[in-house]
Design a protein around this motif. Structure first.
Motif, PDB file in Angstrom:
ATOM      1  N   LYS A  81       0.840  -1.193   0.000  1.00  0.00           N
ATOM      2  CA  LYS A  81       0.000   0.000   0.000  1.00  0.00           C
ATOM      3  C   LYS A  81       0.879   1.247   0.000  1.00  0.00           C
ATOM      4  O   LYS A  81       1.884   1.302   0.706  1.00  0.00           O
ATOM      5  N   ILE A 116       3.228   2.957   2.725  1.00  0.00           N
ATOM      6  CA  ILE A 116       2.687   3.450   3.994  1.00  0.00           C
ATOM      7  C   ILE A 116       3.361   2.688   5.132  1.00  0.00           C
ATOM      8  O   ILE A 116       3.426   1.454   5.137  1.00  0.00           O
ATOM      9  N   ASP A 117       3.873   3.430   6.098  1.00  0.00           N
ATOM     10  CA  ASP A 117       4.596   2.848   7.238  1.00  0.00           C
ATOM     11  C   ASP A 117       4.003   3.449   8.508  1.00  0.00           C
ATOM     12  O   ASP A 117       4.474   4.462   9.023  1.00  0.00           O
ATOM     13  N   SER A 118       2.940   2.813   9.006  1.00  0.00           N
ATOM     14  CA  SER A 118       2.158   3.410  10.088  1.00  0.00           C
ATOM     15  C   SER A 118       2.955   3.593  11.368  1.00  0.00           C
ATOM     16  O   SER A 118       2.779   4.587  12.080  1.00  0.00           O
ATOM     17  N   ASP A 119       3.861   2.645  11.678  1.00  0.00           N
ATOM     18  CA  ASP A 119       4.602   2.781  12.925  1.00  0.00           C
ATOM     19  C   ASP A 119       5.959   3.443  12.748  1.00  0.00           C
ATOM     20  O   ASP A 119       6.729   3.588  13.705  1.00  0.00           O
ATOM     21  N   PRO A 171       7.339  -1.080   5.273  1.00  0.00           N
ATOM     22  CA  PRO A 171       5.957  -0.790   4.868  1.00  0.00           C
ATOM     23  C   PRO A 171       4.963  -1.716   5.562  1.00  0.00           C
ATOM     24  O   PRO A 171       5.287  -2.872   5.884  1.00  0.00           O
ATOM     25  N   ASP A 172       3.751  -1.208   5.768  1.00  0.00           N
ATOM     26  CA  ASP A 172       2.729  -1.977   6.465  1.00  0.00           C
ATOM     27  C   ASP A 172       2.515  -3.349   5.856  1.00  0.00           C
ATOM     28  O   ASP A 172       2.307  -4.339   6.572  1.00  0.00           O
ATOM     29  N   GLY A 173       2.551  -3.417   4.511  1.00  0.00           N
ATOM     30  CA  GLY A 173       2.286  -4.691   3.846  1.00  0.00           C
ATOM     31  C   GLY A 173       3.329  -5.754   4.121  1.00  0.00           C
ATOM     32  O   GLY A 173       3.072  -6.942   3.913  1.00  0.00           O
ATOM     33  N   ASP A 179       5.303  -5.529   7.135  1.00  0.00           N
ATOM     34  CA  ASP A 179       5.621  -5.421   8.556  1.00  0.00           C
ATOM     35  C   ASP A 179       4.922  -6.533   9.336  1.00  0.00           C
ATOM     36  O   ASP A 179       3.694  -6.544   9.456  1.00  0.00           O
ATOM     37  N   GLN A 180       5.711  -7.491   9.857  1.00  0.00           N
ATOM     38  CA  GLN A 180       5.148  -8.592  10.642  1.00  0.00           C
ATOM     39  C   GLN A 180       5.014  -8.242  12.117  1.00  0.00           C
ATOM     40  O   GLN A 180       4.480  -9.030  12.905  1.00  0.00           O
ATOM     41  N   PRO A 239       3.650  -4.952  13.489  1.00  0.00           N
ATOM     42  CA  PRO A 239       3.143  -3.577  13.446  1.00  0.00           C
ATOM     43  C   PRO A 239       3.077  -2.969  14.848  1.00  0.00           C
ATOM     44  O   PRO A 239       2.996  -3.680  15.853  1.00  0.00           O
ATOM     45  N   GLY A 285      10.252  -5.881  10.088  1.00  0.00           N
ATOM     46  CA  GLY A 285       9.635  -4.898  10.973  1.00  0.00           C
ATOM     47  C   GLY A 285       9.629  -5.305  12.425  1.00  0.00           C
ATOM     48  O   GLY A 285       8.950  -4.669  13.242  1.00  0.00           O
TER      49      GLY A 285
END
Length: 385
Positions: free
Chosen positions: A217, A225-228, A233-235, A237-238, A240, A252
């Motif tokens: 994403k 997108i890297d929410s944390d 990336p979020d997709g 990231d194991q 989050p 991640g």
């Protein structure tokens, strides 16, 4: 009449001095037909009233600037009292070369030069003469729809009717006004293909992060997108929700490399350390950057024991303020500052390579202070060979 002739010549000079207008994205270049009314300001040698008549013609574009037109005309000059007793009829045909300053259908001004032949008949005496003529002037087209438009034209015409007794060359301004009709349908504008090489939904010309893996994403700029904020990336990231500042691996998840205070991503010999950031127009290392590079040097020396051929790449970057040449030099100084610090911390010289990219590889917009601060950086990565 001499004043009228001088006005005609002045009009021609002004026409050739007109600047070429910018070409509009939409250009009218279809073949056309045109017809309408003509009015001729008679030369005093005619001894008649001014002329009225009509014309009809057809034209075609050669390219966006040049075109040609073939037309025919008929004119009548009636007598005007005892002082001007002559009555004339004229039948002419000519070929025009036309230079268009613009092909915008809303307003297409041009300069035209024509050559042709004219049949002149002096009805008063029955004398007739067929002679060459030339004219030059300015005009314009203005379309009101897809096909129909207005056309106006002012020329100065030179005609040698010397075969008629008592008559020499005529020099006369001629005004034409009428309709123009474009033939055929408007060309369909080609659909501009919008390329999206990595398939993330953001066109290449707006994608600040080209080459994004499929399924990741991205934001409006094409960046994952890297929410944390851990660099993964979020997709992918194991883990989050990693707390800020915790070093993570390429999945991640928190890593045991280094002190854990600074961000490190990757695995094996391929690692990326937290970026070193700089003040505006500076290449000095901050206290935080030195602490972070202390940690990075320890990790590099530790990993190099497992990977003897390990290489360390340091790249310098700037924001967009300043000239490209100055920023190129500034990015080189920033990369060297990081290199020299790592050398002092025990990293072997043979492992270190520096690169300077100036302002060419931003990671954020240069339109805001926050974005420019992110772009003033040095990146440090390791790789195996």
């Amino acid at each position: 009449m001499k004043k009228m002739h001088r006005a005609g010549l002045a009009l021609l000079l002004a026409a050739f001095a007109m600047p070429v207008l910018a070409q509009d994205a939409e250009q009218e270049m279809r073949p056309y037909i045109s017809g309408g009314y003509t009015y001729t300001f008679e030369d005093g040698d005619r001894n008649s009233d001014n002329g009225n008549g009509w014309y009809i013609g057809a034209g075609k574009a050669i390219n966006q600037y040049w075109g040609w037109e073939f037309s025919g005309s008929w004119d009548q000059f009636d007598k005007d009292g005892a002082a001007n007793p002559n009555n004339w009829r004229q039948y002419g045909a000519k070929l025009d070369g036309m230079f268009f300053y613009s092909r915008d259908p809303k307003f297409s001004p041009y300069v035209g030069v024509g050559v042709g032949a004219m049949r002149s008949e002096l009805k008063t005496t029955g004398d007739k003469s067929t002679d060459p003529f030339v004219d030059a002037g300015v005009g314009f087209f203005k379309y009101f729809g897809d096909h129909l438009g207005l056309r106006a034209d002012v020329r100065y015409r030179w005609l040698d009717a010397g075969d008629i007794p008592g008559v020499s060359a005529f020099g006369e301004p001629v005004v034409r006004i009428g309709l123009v009709a474009a033939l055929g349908d408007k060309p369909v504008k080609p659909v501009v293909e919008v390329k999206d090489s990595d398939g993330d939904g953001v066109p290449d010309d707006a994608d600040l992060c080209p080459g994004t893996p499929k399924g990741v994403k991205v934001d409006a700029k094409g960046c994952p997108i890297d929410s944390d904020g851990d660099g993964v990336p979020d997709g992918l990231d194991q883990c989050p929700g990693t707390p800020p500042g915790v070093a993570v691996d390429d999945k991640g998840c928190p890593t045991t490399l280094g002190s854990g205070r600074f961000k490190i991503i990757g695995s094996g010999a391929d690692l990326r350390f937290e970026d070193v950031h700089f003040e505006f127009d500076k290449s000095d290392l901050s206290d935080y950057s030195k602490e972070m590079l202390d940690d990075a040097a320890n990790v590099i020396n530790q990993v190099s024991e497992k990977y003897p051929a390990l290489k360390v790449d340091v790249s310098g970057h700037t924001d967009s303020i300043g000239t490209e040449g100055y920023n190129q030099g500034l990015s080189e100084r920033r990369a060297n500052a990081v290199k020299q610090y790592l050398l002092r911390k025990g990293v072997e010289p043979g492992r270190l390579n520096t690169y300077a990219y100036g302002e060419s590889k931003p990671v954020a917009t240069n339109d805001t202070a926050e974005g420019r601060a992110q772009n003033r950086r040095a990146e440090t990565r390791t790789r195996g060979e």
